[in-house]
Write a protein that holds these residues in place. Structure first.
Motif, short mmCIF file in Angstrom:
data_model
loop_
_atom_site.label_atom_id
_atom_site.label_comp_id
_atom_site.label_asym_id
_atom_site.label_seq_id
_atom_site.Cartn_x
_atom_site.Cartn_y
_atom_site.Cartn_z
N ARG A 49 2.96 -1.33 5.06
CA ARG A 49 2.43 -2.46 5.83
C ARG A 49 3.56 -3.44 6.06
N CYS A 50 3.59 -3.98 7.27
CA CYS A 50 4.56 -5.04 7.54
C CYS A 50 3.99 -5.96 8.61
N THR A 51 4.59 -7.13 8.71
CA THR A 51 4.17 -8.06 9.75
C THR A 51 4.74 -7.56 11.07
N THR A 57 5.32 -5.83 3.73
CA THR A 57 4.42 -6.58 2.84
C THR A 57 3.71 -5.69 1.84
N GLY A 58 3.76 -4.38 2.02
CA GLY A 58 3.07 -3.52 1.07
C GLY A 58 3.36 -2.06 1.30
N LEU A 59 3.05 -1.28 0.29
CA LEU A 59 3.29 0.16 0.33
C LEU A 59 2.14 0.83 -0.40
N ASP A 60 1.61 1.90 0.18
CA ASP A 60 0.52 2.65 -0.43
C ASP A 60 0.95 4.11 -0.51
N ILE A 61 1.01 4.61 -1.73
CA ILE A 61 1.45 5.99 -1.95
C ILE A 61 0.32 6.76 -2.59
N ASP A 62 -0.06 7.87 -1.97
CA ASP A 62 -1.11 8.73 -2.53
C ASP A 62 -0.59 9.29 -3.86
N LEU A 77 9.63 10.18 2.30
CA LEU A 77 8.36 9.76 2.91
C LEU A 77 8.25 8.23 2.93
N ILE A 78 8.70 7.59 1.88
CA ILE A 78 8.67 6.12 1.83
C ILE A 78 9.56 5.54 2.93
N ILE A 79 10.76 6.05 3.03
CA ILE A 79 11.68 5.56 4.07
C ILE A 79 11.10 5.80 5.45
N ALA A 80 10.52 6.97 5.68
CA ALA A 80 9.93 7.28 6.98
C ALA A 80 8.77 6.35 7.31
N ALA A 81 7.94 6.06 6.32
CA ALA A 81 6.81 5.15 6.54
C ALA A 81 7.29 3.74 6.88
N ILE A 82 8.31 3.28 6.18
CA ILE A 82 8.86 1.94 6.45
C ILE A 82 9.45 1.89 7.86
N LYS A 83 10.20 2.91 8.23
CA LYS A 83 10.78 2.95 9.58
C LYS A 83 9.69 2.97 10.65
#
Length: 114
Positions: A49-51, A57-62, A77-83
């Motif tokens: 999640r970001c503005t 502002t947040g991260l949700d990992i299964d 996967l984290i880097i890809a989600a942020i991008k």
């Protein structure tokens, strides 16, 4: 109000228009800072999640992917989600800027100051 002052009356109108535009830009910036976009990767296993200004502002990992042997995969996967979240934020900001420019009677591709 400024009749008889020649071009200064037009200057006052221009200054008022510039102040109005500045106020609308500030409103838009505040709205973008309060708008949340979500990026994801791994078919939704990781969500960021970001503005709409691109601040994470947040991260949700299964939890199912939190396996020590898959550390690199999770990191990717984290880097890809942020991008993805930041790309969606940039697109949202671009759309809002385009709408504001059109509202102000400017060309849609006019670069507003940020």
């Amino acid at each position: 109000m400024l009749k008889g002052l020649g071009g200064f009356g037009d200057m006052a109108k221009m200054m008022k228009a510039a102040q109005d535009m500045q106020a609308k830009l500030a409103e838009m910036q505040e709205a973008l800072a309060n708008t949340v976009v979500i990026g994801e990767s791994g078919a939704g296993l990781v969500k960021a999640r970001c503005t709409a200004k691109g601040v994470i502002t947040g991260l949700d990992i299964d939890p199912s992917i939190l396996v020590p042997s898959e550390k690199e995969v999770v990191e990717d996967l984290i880097i890809a989600a942020i991008k993805d979240a930041q790309a969606r934020a940039a697109e949202r900001e671009k759309q809002e800027t385009r709408k504001l420019a059109e509202t102000l009677g400017l060309p849609a591709d006019f670069k507003l100051p940020f």
